[in-house]
Every structure is written in structure tokens, then in C-alpha cells.
Design a protein around this motif. Sequence first.
Motif, mmCIF file in Angstrom:
data_model
loop_
_atom_site.group_PDB
_atom_site.id
_atom_site.type_symbol
_atom_site.label_atom_id
_atom_site.label_comp_id
_atom_site.label_asym_id
_atom_site.label_seq_id
_atom_site.Cartn_x
_atom_site.Cartn_y
_atom_site.Cartn_z
ATOM 1 N N ASP A 1 -0.218 -10.068 6.886
ATOM 2 C CA ASP A 1 -1.258 -9.131 7.325
ATOM 3 C C ASP A 1 -2.495 -9.180 6.423
ATOM 4 N N ALA A 2 -2.596 -10.246 5.639
ATOM 5 C CA ALA A 2 -3.774 -10.428 4.772
ATOM 6 C C ALA A 2 -3.881 -11.924 4.477
ATOM 7 N N MET A 3 -4.311 -12.685 5.495
ATOM 8 C CA MET A 3 -4.280 -14.143 5.437
ATOM 9 C C MET A 3 -5.352 -14.734 4.532
ATOM 10 N N HIS A 4 -6.382 -13.969 4.209
ATOM 11 C CA HIS A 4 -7.514 -14.528 3.483
ATOM 12 C C HIS A 4 -7.760 -13.831 2.137
ATOM 13 N N GLY A 5 -6.660 -13.417 1.498
ATOM 14 C CA GLY A 5 -6.777 -12.839 0.158
ATOM 15 C C GLY A 5 -7.217 -11.389 0.123
ATOM 16 N N GLU A 6 -7.157 -10.675 1.257
ATOM 17 C CA GLU A 6 -7.596 -9.273 1.293
ATOM 18 C C GLU A 6 -6.746 -8.376 0.389
ATOM 19 N N ALA A 7 -5.530 -8.844 0.069
ATOM 20 C CA ALA A 7 -4.644 -8.018 -0.766
ATOM 21 C C ALA A 7 -5.178 -7.859 -2.189
ATOM 22 N N VAL A 8 -5.935 -8.845 -2.657
ATOM 23 C CA VAL A 8 -6.421 -8.798 -4.043
ATOM 24 C C VAL A 8 -7.321 -7.588 -4.282
ATOM 25 N N PRO A 9 -8.427 -7.427 -3.563
ATOM 26 C CA PRO A 9 -9.270 -6.240 -3.803
ATOM 27 C C PRO A 9 -8.570 -4.937 -3.442
ATOM 28 N N ALA A 10 -7.652 -4.982 -2.466
ATOM 29 C CA ALA A 10 -6.951 -3.761 -2.071
ATOM 30 C C ALA A 10 -6.075 -3.239 -3.204
ATOM 31 N N VAL A 11 -5.393 -4.136 -3.893
ATOM 32 C CA VAL A 11 -4.540 -3.725 -5.017
ATOM 33 C C VAL A 11 -5.392 -3.325 -6.218
ATOM 34 N N MET A 12 -6.462 -4.086 -6.479
ATOM 35 C CA MET A 12 -7.329 -3.769 -7.613
ATOM 36 C C MET A 12 -8.006 -2.420 -7.445
ATOM 37 N N ALA A 13 -8.186 -1.980 -6.206
ATOM 38 C CA ALA A 13 -8.780 -0.671 -5.955
ATOM 39 C C ALA A 13 -7.903 0.459 -6.475
ATOM 40 N N HIS A 14 -6.622 0.171 -6.727
ATOM 41 C CA HIS A 14 -5.689 1.154 -7.287
ATOM 42 C C HIS A 14 -5.601 1.028 -8.815
ATOM 43 N N ASP A 15 -6.577 0.341 -9.417
ATOM 44 C CA ASP A 15 -6.625 0.150 -10.880
ATOM 45 C C ASP A 15 -5.394 -0.574 -11.412
ATOM 46 N N VAL A 16 -4.892 -1.516 -10.650
ATOM 47 C CA VAL A 16 -3.763 -2.338 -11.074
ATOM 48 C C VAL A 16 -4.272 -3.752 -11.345
ATOM 49 N N PRO A 17 -4.088 -4.287 -12.553
ATOM 50 C CA PRO A 17 -4.497 -5.667 -12.832
ATOM 51 C C PRO A 17 -3.746 -6.645 -11.923
ATOM 52 N N VAL A 18 -4.464 -7.624 -11.387
ATOM 53 C CA VAL A 18 -3.881 -8.543 -10.408
ATOM 54 C C VAL A 18 -3.776 -9.957 -10.970
ATOM 55 N N ILE A 19 -2.593 -10.541 -10.796
ATOM 56 C CA ILE A 19 -2.359 -11.961 -11.056
ATOM 57 C C ILE A 19 -2.074 -12.604 -9.708
ATOM 58 N N VAL A 20 -2.865 -13.571 -9.328
ATOM 59 C CA VAL A 20 -2.773 -14.170 -7.996
ATOM 60 C C VAL A 20 -1.693 -15.244 -7.966
ATOM 61 N N LEU A 21 -0.897 -15.230 -6.896
ATOM 62 C CA LEU A 21 0.062 -16.298 -6.616
ATOM 63 C C LEU A 21 -0.492 -17.135 -5.469
ATOM 64 N N THR A 22 -0.555 -18.447 -5.650
ATOM 65 C CA THR A 22 -1.137 -19.308 -4.622
ATOM 66 C C THR A 22 -0.475 -20.678 -4.649
ATOM 67 N N ALA A 23 -0.440 -21.325 -3.482
ATOM 68 C CA ALA A 23 0.142 -22.668 -3.395
ATOM 69 C C ALA A 23 -0.787 -23.712 -3.980
ATOM 70 N N MET B 1 0.822 -1.208 0.000
ATOM 71 C CA MET B 1 0.000 0.000 0.000
ATOM 72 C C MET B 1 0.858 1.261 0.000
ATOM 73 N N ARG B 2 1.994 1.202 0.701
ATOM 74 C CA ARG B 2 2.897 2.355 0.697
ATOM 75 C C ARG B 2 3.496 2.567 -0.687
ATOM 76 N N VAL B 3 3.824 1.469 -1.346
ATOM 77 C CA VAL B 3 4.358 1.568 -2.714
ATOM 78 C C VAL B 3 3.304 2.145 -3.658
ATOM 79 N N LEU B 4 2.074 1.654 -3.520
ATOM 80 C CA LEU B 4 0.993 2.097 -4.408
ATOM 81 C C LEU B 4 0.541 3.524 -4.133
ATOM 82 N N SER B 5 0.973 4.081 -3.026
ATOM 83 C CA SER B 5 0.551 5.440 -2.692
ATOM 84 C C SER B 5 1.254 6.503 -3.525
ATOM 85 N N HIS B 6 2.302 6.106 -4.258
ATOM 86 C CA HIS B 6 3.016 7.059 -5.118
ATOM 87 C C HIS B 6 2.236 7.241 -6.419
#
Length: 420
Positions: free
Chosen positions: A60-82, A39-44
Motif C-alpha cells: 500500500d506504499a509502492m513508491h516509498g510513501e512509508a518513509v515520510p509517514a513514519v518520520m512524521a511520528h518522530d521515529v528515525p527511519v532506516i530504509v530497507l531496499t533491494a 500506522m496503527r502501531v504508531l498510533s499508540h
Amino acid sequence: MNRILLIEDSPTVRRLLISTLQRELDFTVDAAATLDEAMRVLSHPSVHYLAALVDLTLPDAMHGEAVPAVMAHDVPVIVLTASVSETKREQLIAQGVVDYIIKDSKGSLQYAVALLKQLYRHRSTSLLVVDDSVTSRNQTSALLQRWQFSVYEATDGYQAIHILAKHPDIRLVLTDFHMPGMTGLDLLKQLRERFDRQSLAVIGISAQNNRTLPALFIKHGANDFLHKPFAPEELLWRVSLTLEHLELFQEIRELAHRDPLTRLYNRRFLFEQGNRQYLANRLQRQHAVMVLDIDHFKRINDTWGHQIGDQMLCHFAALLRLAFPDDLIARLGGEEFCVLLWHCSPAQAIAKAQQFLAQLKTKPLTHSVAGDLFITTSAGVETMLHNSLDEALQAADRLLYQAKADGRDCVRYTQDMAPG
């Protein structure tokens, strides 16, 4: 847009991804280990990303909360998962992610690289979706836009033809089969009257359980066919592979039509494409054919060697591109070149040729050993009408030989078309 955001808490996976992406793509990679860091990086506001690779489980985002948070900055998201279950896959697609990558093998890294390459290329690619169903058309368009394509939409074949006429940059058409007025197959037939498979790709789509329909589309010139309902991943890779085939064909065609040394068009292309243009434009009397030959080129090779001779040819070709940016330039062979000048009067063509000869005297080839090497050229400019480009070239060639006989470093042209 060749910048990637990587959000991954494993130092080992993070280092491996960074080194692979930088080596394979030459992209800048900004890395974060937590959602808070990201989020600090995306704030620029001045930093823009092609996409973000986002780990689904962060400290600090155990249940995938990072996905919508990044997409809210209009950045396309590719998920990494085990791992990913079918339920989780459907949830991710519903969220609007570009795709997901399972971190379990070397093949996953290769998939990530290929996917990012595609996203980078897609940003400059336009597609057309043709479907009378609003729901189906919107769903397909939304998926394609998610993958960074520029998407046009048409409700039927007639509108599709109109849109293609207005937007010649469209590279691929996805058309449903069952549409009122003009079926997708009818549209395909009309498109193939105007475009071949390498100029405009067409993918047929249908929900009908008709086993012969794919064969009909392919036989009439479709590049591929999809059955509804299709998985988003299948649509992405069918479209991407079709576009890759177009690009490969264009590269092969370019290699066949280019002179390997100067990268100008070659004699073959001149007589194929140039002759068509000449015949289409000759009655307008707004064109000319110019043939040029570098003066005393053998002396350059004998004095300085063939390596400098090759550099001289490339230097001459570069100056031709600068002087005639909108015209067709070709290397006929050796030190002889041709320029087909479009959209200019005979007097303007002659003046352009004379200006080019004057420019040569101010732009030498600078070499560390030979110093500044100035060259001159002789030119013949044919402005009269002929039945073919070949006839016009022969006439220009005769004028070139006249320039050589008159002492070189001059332009000779059809006398009744003299300037002024």
C-alpha cells in the motif's frame, strides 16, 4: 528505547530480521507488513521506538510513501531496499533518513545490527561541531542529530574551549581547519594540552586540497581527518569508529584498574589516581585514609572453603560501596581494603568508619549451606597530613594493627583528631 519497528511485506525477510535483531540486540521488535498496519502501531502514544526499519516498496506504499509517514511520528527511519541508484540515494538522504540497507546478503543483516547498536549508544553521547561557516556547521550538526547524537555548536576555537569547559561530557570534537582567529589545528594543539586522545577525540575537517594537512592533524593528536565534501555515510562511520575506539580503550583501562573478583579499584589504580587526588586535596584537611581488614578471614576459608570466602569478599565490597558511595574504594590484596574519604572532616571520617562497623552486624552474607554469616572488620583511620598517599597508608596500616591488637572489630584513629 530498545524497541524497533519493522515494516516489511516479505514474510521470509521479516522473520529473518526479527530473529536476528532479537538474538543479537535483545531488542523488542514490533512488525508490520503494510503501511496501514504500521500506522496503527504508531498510533499508540505510550510506545516509543529507537528506529524503524522501513521497506521502500510496500503493497500500500509502492513508491516509498512509508518513509515520510513514519518520520512524521518522530521515529528515525532506516530504509530497507533491494537496490538503490545514486539518484535514489540522494533522495533518501535529502528526506532525512538515518541510512539505507540493501537486502542482498548476510552482510546486510550484520550492517543493520551494527547500525542499531550505534544508534542506541549515540543517544547518550555528546559531540561538538566547530565551524565558522553557518551552512557547513548546520549541515554537519543536522546529520549527527539524525543519528541520535546530542550536538553542541561553536563558531570558533575560543567558543569551543568555553563550551567544553561547561560540558565535560562531550566525547568528540569535529573541527574545521580554516577559521578566523584560531585555526582548527591551533584548537587541536590547545585541546591536547588538556585532554589526551583517549579522553577526548578530535576529527579534523577541511575543504582545502592540501595533501599534508591530514598528516599535520594526526601528528598533533587528531584521531581522524575528513575532506569536504564528504558523504553522510562516511561521516557516520568515521565518527562511530572513533567513538568505538574510545570505548574499547576505556574498557581496557577499566580491566587494568579493577580487581577481577570484587570489581573495586585495585592497588595499582589506588597509587596512580588516588595519590594524585590525595596530593591535590591534602592541604584542605577535608579527607582521611582508612584501611580495613576482615577479621579472622582465614578461619572463614578453612571452615567453609574458598568459594564462600570469595563470596564474603564480594559481599564486603558491596557493603563498602553502599557506605562510601562518593569515595575511592580499593582492594589492596587478600582481605585488606582501603577507602579514601573526600570532603569530610577528620571527626566525620571516624564517625563514618564506626557506623560501617555497626552496619556489618546487621547485614550478613546469606548462604544456602552456611546460613547467615556475619563478619567483623578492624579499621585504621589516618587524618593527619602526609607528603604522599603512601605515607598516609603506612600510618593507617599501623592504626589497623593497633585495632587488631586491641581485640579486633574496632576503629583506631589519630588520637588528636578524636571526635567531639
